[in-house]
Structure formats: C-alpha cells, structure tokens
Design a protein around this motif. Structure first.
Motif, PDB file in Angstrom:
ATOM      1  N   UNK A 174     -15.970 -12.795  18.145  1.00 38.05           N
ATOM      2  CA  UNK A 174     -15.660 -13.899  16.957  1.00 38.05           C
ATOM      3  C   UNK A 174     -14.209 -14.112  16.674  1.00 38.05           C
ATOM      4  N   UNK A 175     -13.458 -13.756  17.776  1.00 46.10           N
ATOM      5  CA  UNK A 175     -12.053 -14.290  17.891  1.00 46.10           C
ATOM      6  C   UNK A 175     -12.032 -15.681  18.623  1.00 46.10           C
ATOM      7  N   UNK A 176     -10.872 -16.331  18.053  1.00 41.57           N
ATOM      8  CA  UNK A 176     -10.813 -17.618  18.333  1.00 41.57           C
ATOM      9  C   UNK A 176      -9.973 -18.070  19.713  1.00 41.57           C
ATOM     10  N   UNK A 177      -9.209 -16.713  20.069  1.00 40.72           N
ATOM     11  CA  UNK A 177      -8.188 -16.779  21.148  1.00 40.72           C
ATOM     12  C   UNK A 177      -8.042 -15.405  21.719  1.00 40.72           C
ATOM     13  N   UNK A 178      -7.749 -15.389  23.116  1.00 38.33           N
ATOM     14  CA  UNK A 178      -7.383 -14.230  23.610  1.00 38.33           C
ATOM     15  C   UNK A 178      -5.781 -14.269  24.207  1.00 38.33           C
ATOM     16  N   UNK A 179      -5.388 -13.140  24.613  1.00 45.08           N
ATOM     17  CA  UNK A 179      -4.002 -13.326  24.910  1.00 45.08           C
ATOM     18  C   UNK A 179      -3.813 -12.564  26.190  1.00 45.08           C
ATOM     19  N   UNK A 180      -3.148 -13.117  27.237  1.00 45.18           N
ATOM     20  CA  UNK A 180      -3.026 -12.483  28.763  1.00 45.18           C
ATOM     21  C   UNK A 180      -1.463 -11.842  28.492  1.00 45.18           C
ATOM     22  N   UNK A 181      -1.367 -10.793  29.056  1.00 49.09           N
ATOM     23  CA  UNK A 181      -0.001 -10.118  28.967  1.00 49.09           C
ATOM     24  C   UNK A 181       0.415  -9.624  30.239  1.00 49.09           C
ATOM     25  N   UNK A 182       1.624 -10.367  30.850  1.00 47.89           N
ATOM     26  CA  UNK A 182       1.987 -10.270  32.124  1.00 47.89           C
ATOM     27  C   UNK A 182       3.297  -9.385  32.109  1.00 47.89           C
ATOM     28  N   UNK A 183       3.342  -8.241  32.873  1.00 45.08           N
ATOM     29  CA  UNK A 183       4.714  -7.437  32.971  1.00 45.08           C
ATOM     30  C   UNK A 183       5.200  -7.512  34.462  1.00 45.08           C
ATOM     31  N   UNK A 184       6.426  -7.794  34.585  1.00 48.86           N
ATOM     32  CA  UNK A 184       7.003  -7.956  36.010  1.00 48.86           C
ATOM     33  C   UNK A 184       8.714  -7.603  35.796  1.00 48.86           C
ATOM     34  N   UNK A 185       9.210  -7.287  37.005  1.00 47.37           N
ATOM     35  CA  UNK A 185      10.637  -6.948  36.992  1.00 47.37           C
ATOM     36  C   UNK A 185      11.404  -8.148  36.738  1.00 47.37           C
ATOM     37  N   UNK A 186      10.833  -9.386  37.065  1.00 51.00           N
ATOM     38  CA  UNK A 186      11.811 -10.566  36.835  1.00 51.00           C
ATOM     39  C   UNK A 186      11.494 -10.995  35.487  1.00 51.00           C
ATOM     40  N   UNK A 187      10.805 -10.306  34.747  1.00 51.58           N
ATOM     41  CA  UNK A 187      10.724 -10.864  33.301  1.00 51.58           C
ATOM     42  C   UNK A 187      11.386  -9.800  32.169  1.00 51.58           C
TER      43      UNK A 187
ATOM     44  N   UNK B 116      -1.057 -14.600  38.169  1.00 55.39           N
ATOM     45  CA  UNK B 116       0.081 -14.461  38.195  1.00 55.39           C
ATOM     46  C   UNK B 116       0.530 -14.712  39.774  1.00 55.39           C
ATOM     47  N   UNK B 117       0.811 -16.044  39.993  1.00 62.12           N
ATOM     48  CA  UNK B 117       1.020 -16.619  41.494  1.00 62.12           C
ATOM     49  C   UNK B 117       2.462 -16.375  41.950  1.00 62.12           C
ATOM     50  N   UNK B 118       2.498 -15.996  43.279  1.00 63.07           N
ATOM     51  CA  UNK B 118       3.648 -15.838  43.891  1.00 63.07           C
ATOM     52  C   UNK B 118       4.658 -14.807  43.635  1.00 63.07           C
ATOM     53  N   UNK B 119       4.234 -13.803  43.052  1.00 61.23           N
ATOM     54  CA  UNK B 119       4.980 -12.486  42.448  1.00 61.23           C
ATOM     55  C   UNK B 119       5.300 -11.393  43.539  1.00 61.23           C
ATOM     56  N   UNK B 120       6.364 -10.791  43.488  1.00 60.08           N
ATOM     57  CA  UNK B 120       6.820  -9.563  44.321  1.00 60.08           C
ATOM     58  C   UNK B 120       7.707  -8.912  43.503  1.00 60.08           C
TER      59      UNK B 120
END
Length: 245
Positions: free
Chosen positions: A208-221, A157-161
C-alpha cells in the motif's frame, strides 16, 4: 698510563669522525604519499618532494613495464621539465608534484619517483588505486501471472568499481521477506568496471506504499544515494480498472 689514555682518546675521535662522515652521506628519502585513490575520468595528484641539498641532475616519475623496462611519465631532464600522456609537468626539479588524469582502470598500479644527484639516486613509490563512480538508474515494470498483478522495480548501478551495495526501503523500512523478493545480477565490463542490478518484486494488492526507495552505497559517494520510484497501489489499480470500463 698517560699514553694509554691518549691512545683511547685518539680512537674515540677517529670513530666519531667516521660516524660523522657516514651520517653526512645518508641518502635523503623523498617525501611521498604512498597510497592514492583516483576516480575514473577524474584527476588525481601524485606528490613527491626531494629533501636533500645536493644538485639535482635528473628527476622523474616512471612506471615499470617489465623487469628491466620503465615508462617515463613526467619529470626533469636536460635542464627542462617534461610530461607525457595523462600527466602534467611537475612543479620543479625538486618537487615532482603532478596531476594525472585517470583515463582508464589500467592506471592502477605502482609509480616510482626518483631523483638523480651527484652520488645517490633517492627514490620512493606510490600505489594508485582506481575506483569508478556508478551511474544510478531506476525503472518500474509490471507483469501479471495467474491473474495476480506484480510490480518489478529495478535499480541499476552502472559502471562502478568496486561493486557497490544496493538496498531497499519501503515505508522507511527494509522490505520484509513476504511479500517482497529481491534478486541481484552482476555484469563485468571489459574496461574493468561492473554493473549491479537489484530488482524488488511484489504483488500490487499486498503493498500500500506509493513509492519505494533504492539506496546505493559506494566509495565514490560521500553518503549513500537514495533514489525514489513511484509505484502503483492496490487502490490505484482498482480505480484504473473501473475507469477503463
């Protein structure tokens, strides 16, 4: 006795008239939004409206530079509306609603709205908080240690505040302590923002999972943002090894 009642009545009338004069001279307080949140590189509106009936000679938004110095930003002076820098001209001498471009984190702070009339200088202040929307990136790498193949999925998460929160989902659930590990690193930037990197690491043969998920929480979202990364499974790794033979 009659004179006493007349004296009391006269005193009551004097007090009432005095209170009326005081009431008519009350300073009109501007209607102003006291807390505003602005997103870096986006516009934010500052509103301030005069509610009195007196003639406005001067009105302005300003910001304190030192104990005795202020920077004039926008307003009404010498019969004309004006603006400077990242501010738009206000709507009118009595309605100092302006648009401000949040061009840097230094825009965070207190802003003063002041009206100058014949007898009073009513004013109000608003505090602007600056936040920044992070740029979300995901990357998959691998390494082999002691003949064991590992995968490393980095979510940035680049450049967050302020600093966001990063979590992971594997198969729709948070990863267990084993065989997964999560490491975070944070970098502060000179412009007041920061970058958070979360790295999910696991041995390929135990996943054995073919994918993983990144979850980002932020005030701007308005909602947490999920980003999917495709990863190798043990079966795919074996198949690729046989194909290379």
């Amino acid at each position: 006795m009659g004179c006493s009642w007349l004296l009391i009545l006269g005193l009551i009338q004097i007090v009432a008239h005095s209170l009326e004069i005081q009431g008519s001279g009350e300073e009109p307080i501007p209607v102003i939004a006291h807390n505003v949140t602005g997103v870096l590189e986006e516009d934010v509106y500052l509103s301030c409206e005069y509610q009195g009936s007196a003639q406005i000679n001067k009105a302005e938004w300003k910001r304190r530079i030192s104990s005795s110095k202020f920077k004039r930003l926008a307003g009404f002076s010498n019969g004309e509306l004006f603006s400077r820098g990242d501010f738009s001209k206000p709507d009118s001498p009595t309605n100092l609603t302006v648009r401000m471009k949040v061009s840097s984190v230094e825009a965070e702070g207190e802003y003063i709205c002041e009206f100058q009339e014949e007898e009073e200088n009513p004013f109000g202040s608003v505090f602007v908080t600056v936040i920044a929307k992070p740029d979300i990136r995901i990357e998959v790498n691998s390494e082999t240690i002691n003949d064991t193949h590992y995968q490393l999925v980095s979510c940035s998460a680049v450049g967050g505040r302020p600093i966001p929160q990063i979590s992971w989902l594997v198969g729709g659930r948070p990863p267990s302590d084993f065989p997964f590990t999560v490491n975070e690193s944070k970098t502060l930037h000179s412009n007041g923002t920061s970058t958070l990197i979360s790295t999910l690491r696991f041995p390929t043969h135990l996943q054995d999972e073919e994918s993983v998920i990144c979850v980002v929480k932020h005030e701007t979202l308005p909602n947490p943002k999920s980003t999917t990364a495709n990863v190798e499974t043990y079966g795919k790794l074996i198949s690729a090894a046989f194909e290379s033979l």
